[in-house]
Write a protein that holds these residues in place. Structure first.
Motif, mmCIF file in Angstrom:
data_model
loop_
_atom_site.group_PDB
_atom_site.id
_atom_site.type_symbol
_atom_site.label_atom_id
_atom_site.label_comp_id
_atom_site.label_asym_id
_atom_site.label_seq_id
_atom_site.Cartn_x
_atom_site.Cartn_y
_atom_site.Cartn_z
ATOM 1 N N SER A 3 37.412 31.057 37.621
ATOM 2 C CA SER A 3 38.218 29.949 37.103
ATOM 3 C C SER A 3 38.362 30.025 35.584
ATOM 4 O O SER A 3 39.176 29.307 34.999
ATOM 5 C CB SER A 3 37.619 28.601 37.506
ATOM 6 N N GLN A 4 37.570 30.906 34.933
ATOM 7 C CA GLN A 4 37.613 31.007 33.477
ATOM 8 C C GLN A 4 38.085 32.365 32.964
ATOM 9 O O GLN A 4 38.402 32.489 31.783
ATOM 10 C CB GLN A 4 36.239 30.702 32.903
ATOM 11 N N THR A 5 38.089 33.357 33.796
ATOM 12 C CA THR A 5 38.544 34.689 33.376
ATOM 13 C C THR A 5 39.133 35.422 34.572
ATOM 14 O O THR A 5 38.814 35.103 35.714
ATOM 15 C CB THR A 5 37.394 35.505 32.742
ATOM 16 N N THR A 6 40.002 36.363 34.309
ATOM 17 C CA THR A 6 40.602 37.127 35.396
ATOM 18 C C THR A 6 39.656 38.238 35.831
ATOM 19 O O THR A 6 38.804 38.693 35.052
ATOM 20 C CB THR A 6 41.928 37.763 34.963
ATOM 21 N N PRO A 7 39.801 38.701 37.064
ATOM 22 C CA PRO A 7 39.001 39.838 37.507
ATOM 23 C C PRO A 7 39.175 41.060 36.595
ATOM 24 O O PRO A 7 38.200 41.749 36.292
ATOM 25 C CB PRO A 7 39.528 40.110 38.916
ATOM 26 N N VAL A 8 40.385 41.305 36.137
ATOM 27 C CA VAL A 8 40.629 42.462 35.265
ATOM 28 C C VAL A 8 39.826 42.349 33.970
ATOM 29 O O VAL A 8 39.216 43.312 33.517
ATOM 30 C CB VAL A 8 42.134 42.642 34.989
#
Length: 99
Positions: free
Chosen positions: A30-35
């Motif tokens: 919810s705070q950062t993308t998987p990439v």
């Protein structure tokens, strides 16, 4: 390499554990993308700044990866990058040792 050289530092990742074979970074989707979590894990595992790494999008479709992991809680994606096996889930990234 300073932690500030990585792009997903601070509250984005919650735990890093390094073993003799694999290194795992826990992250909050919810705070950062998987990439971004993958790049963070690679920075730590390779002891390199993110701008020293080859672009991830040359190895995998990063938009599709983010989309899949943000919509399927059971998804797990495994791919090779610069001699490492990367396994990513909705809450963690594991980087295998370079071969």
């Amino acid at each position: 390499m300073a932690e500030s050289d990585c792009i997903a530092t601070g509250p984005h990742h919650t735990d890093v554990s390094v073993g003799t074979e694999d290194m795992t970074v826990q992250y909050d989707i919810s705070q950062t993308t998987p990439v971004h979590a993958i790049v963070e894990a690679l920075c730590v595992a390779r002891d390199e700044a993110y701008d020293e790494l080859p672009p991830l999008h040359e190895f995998i479709d990063t938009d599709a990866l983010n989309s899949l992991l943000q919509t399927d809680n059971d998804a797990r994606v495994i791919f090779d990058y610069q001699g490492h096996t990367i396994a990513v889930r909705t809450d963690s990234v594991t980087v295998g040792p370079a071969v």
